[in-house]
Design a protein around this motif. Sequence first.
Motif, PDB file in Angstrom:
ATOM      1  N   VAL A   1       6.742   4.746 -27.802  1.00 63.16           N
ATOM      2  CA  VAL A   1       6.269   3.542 -28.491  1.00 63.16           C
ATOM      3  C   VAL A   1       5.182   3.878 -29.490  1.00 63.16           C
ATOM      4  N   LEU A   2       4.273   4.761 -29.107  1.00 58.44           N
ATOM      5  CA  LEU A   2       3.166   5.117 -29.993  1.00 58.44           C
ATOM      6  C   LEU A   2       3.633   5.875 -31.230  1.00 58.44           C
ATOM      7  N   LYS A   3       4.796   6.487 -31.153  1.00 58.64           N
ATOM      8  CA  LYS A   3       5.312   7.241 -32.298  1.00 58.64           C
ATOM      9  C   LYS A   3       5.950   6.344 -33.352  1.00 58.64           C
ATOM     10  N   SER A   4       6.301   5.128 -32.984  1.00 60.75           N
ATOM     11  CA  SER A   4       7.072   4.248 -33.870  1.00 60.75           C
ATOM     12  C   SER A   4       6.273   3.003 -34.226  1.00 60.75           C
ATOM     13  N   GLU A   5       6.061   2.793 -35.509  1.00 55.93           N
ATOM     14  CA  GLU A   5       5.357   1.589 -35.952  1.00 55.93           C
ATOM     15  C   GLU A   5       6.163   0.333 -35.619  1.00 55.93           C
ATOM     16  N   GLU A   6       7.486   0.424 -35.724  1.00 59.84           N
ATOM     17  CA  GLU A   6       8.331  -0.732 -35.424  1.00 59.84           C
ATOM     18  C   GLU A   6       8.190  -1.144 -33.964  1.00 59.84           C
ATOM     19  N   LEU A   7       8.227  -0.168 -33.057  1.00 61.56           N
ATOM     20  CA  LEU A   7       8.077  -0.483 -31.637  1.00 61.56           C
ATOM     21  C   LEU A   7       6.670  -0.959 -31.326  1.00 61.56           C
ATOM     22  N   TRP A   8       5.684  -0.336 -31.951  1.00 64.16           N
ATOM     23  CA  TRP A   8       4.285  -0.723 -31.732  1.00 64.16           C
ATOM     24  C   TRP A   8       4.066  -2.190 -32.099  1.00 64.16           C
ATOM     25  N   ASN A   9       4.685  -2.626 -33.169  1.00 64.05           N
ATOM     26  CA  ASN A   9       4.510  -4.001 -33.623  1.00 64.05           C
ATOM     27  C   ASN A   9       5.309  -5.005 -32.811  1.00 64.05           C
ATOM     28  N   LYS A  10       6.128  -4.531 -31.874  1.00 64.88           N
ATOM     29  CA  LYS A  10       6.816  -5.432 -30.962  1.00 64.88           C
ATOM     30  C   LYS A  10       5.918  -5.838 -29.799  1.00 64.88           C
ATOM     31  N   LEU A  11       4.783  -5.176 -29.655  1.00 59.72           N
ATOM     32  CA  LEU A  11       3.873  -5.445 -28.542  1.00 59.72           C
ATOM     33  C   LEU A  11       2.861  -6.504 -28.923  1.00 59.72           C
ATOM     34  N   SER A  12       2.385  -7.212 -27.923  1.00 55.68           N
ATOM     35  CA  SER A  12       1.256  -8.109 -28.135  1.00 55.68           C
ATOM     36  C   SER A  12      -0.019  -7.281 -28.258  1.00 55.68           C
ATOM     37  N   GLU A  13      -1.090  -7.911 -28.675  1.00 59.43           N
ATOM     38  CA  GLU A  13      -2.361  -7.190 -28.807  1.00 59.43           C
ATOM     39  C   GLU A  13      -2.808  -6.631 -27.459  1.00 59.43           C
ATOM     40  N   ALA A  14      -2.659  -7.420 -26.394  1.00 59.97           N
ATOM     41  CA  ALA A  14      -3.038  -6.949 -25.056  1.00 59.97           C
ATOM     42  C   ALA A  14      -2.154  -5.781 -24.623  1.00 59.97           C
ATOM     43  N   GLU A  15      -0.872  -5.839 -24.954  1.00 59.38           N
ATOM     44  CA  GLU A  15       0.038  -4.745 -24.607  1.00 59.38           C
ATOM     45  C   GLU A  15      -0.294  -3.489 -25.392  1.00 59.38           C
ATOM     46  N   GLN A  16      -0.706  -3.625 -26.627  1.00 57.56           N
ATOM     47  CA  GLN A  16      -1.114  -2.466 -27.413  1.00 57.56           C
ATOM     48  C   GLN A  16      -2.327  -1.778 -26.789  1.00 57.56           C
ATOM     49  N   LYS A  17      -3.274  -2.575 -26.319  1.00 53.25           N
ATOM     50  CA  LYS A  17      -4.450  -2.003 -25.642  1.00 53.25           C
ATOM     51  C   LYS A  17      -4.027  -1.307 -24.348  1.00 53.25           C
TER      52      LYS A  17
END
Length: 243
Positions: free
Chosen positions: A129-145
Amino acid sequence: MSSSENGGEGGGDPSSSAPDNTNATTNEAFWTQDSAFDTAEDVTDVELLKRAWRNEKAAPEILPFRRNLVERAREQIQLMEDTIAASAESGTDDLMLSLYRMDLDRTLFLLRSYLRTRLLKIEKYVLHVLKSEELWNKLSEAEQKFAQKCTDALQKHLEQSVLSRLPYGYQSMLRQAISSEEDDMVPEPKLDTFVFCKIRDAIGSVQMDEKGEDIVNLMEDDFFILRYKPIQRLVETGQIDLV
């Protein structure tokens, strides 16, 4: 694991490789899609949440976060809790209170299970997920943290327990060796897995392979067992439900 060590290994520092979270354009596209998906039919938010939960559980990858739907579900849960408390104080019949609580419990279960399923996927595929901007942007802010914290904890654990004891050239958590040309130790979801799905809208002919030899005609209310990758976007836009 220091970034200099990872740089020497050719694997990069996963803790510093999270896509830029300031890309509001991509995020907004997902939220707009979510809003259109939610209002497409005259159904309750509980039914929409159930659909989102089923899709998330059946999809091999993480799907776009249903922010609008989750916010409305949380508001409804708070409203139901307030209604139950007020009804109990006013002496409402026990049977009615029991029905209110059953409805509340059902909504709570769906929301918690939906969020828990997403966290399990993030934990399993966090480096991918961290390698892909597309996947990263599928997460909520809390999920990104959460994803960033998982990566930091995993990196620290592997560095202290294993990687620091390996010879130079084998100390990356992303690649088997410095000679590897790609991140061959990063788990990725298997998008070619078969899924059972229901067609919600008449879509027509869809190409299921790269050569165009396998064409499937997707009509409304039909059920199919199909490879996930060719119908990936149709699932995200709500045209196909996973079962």
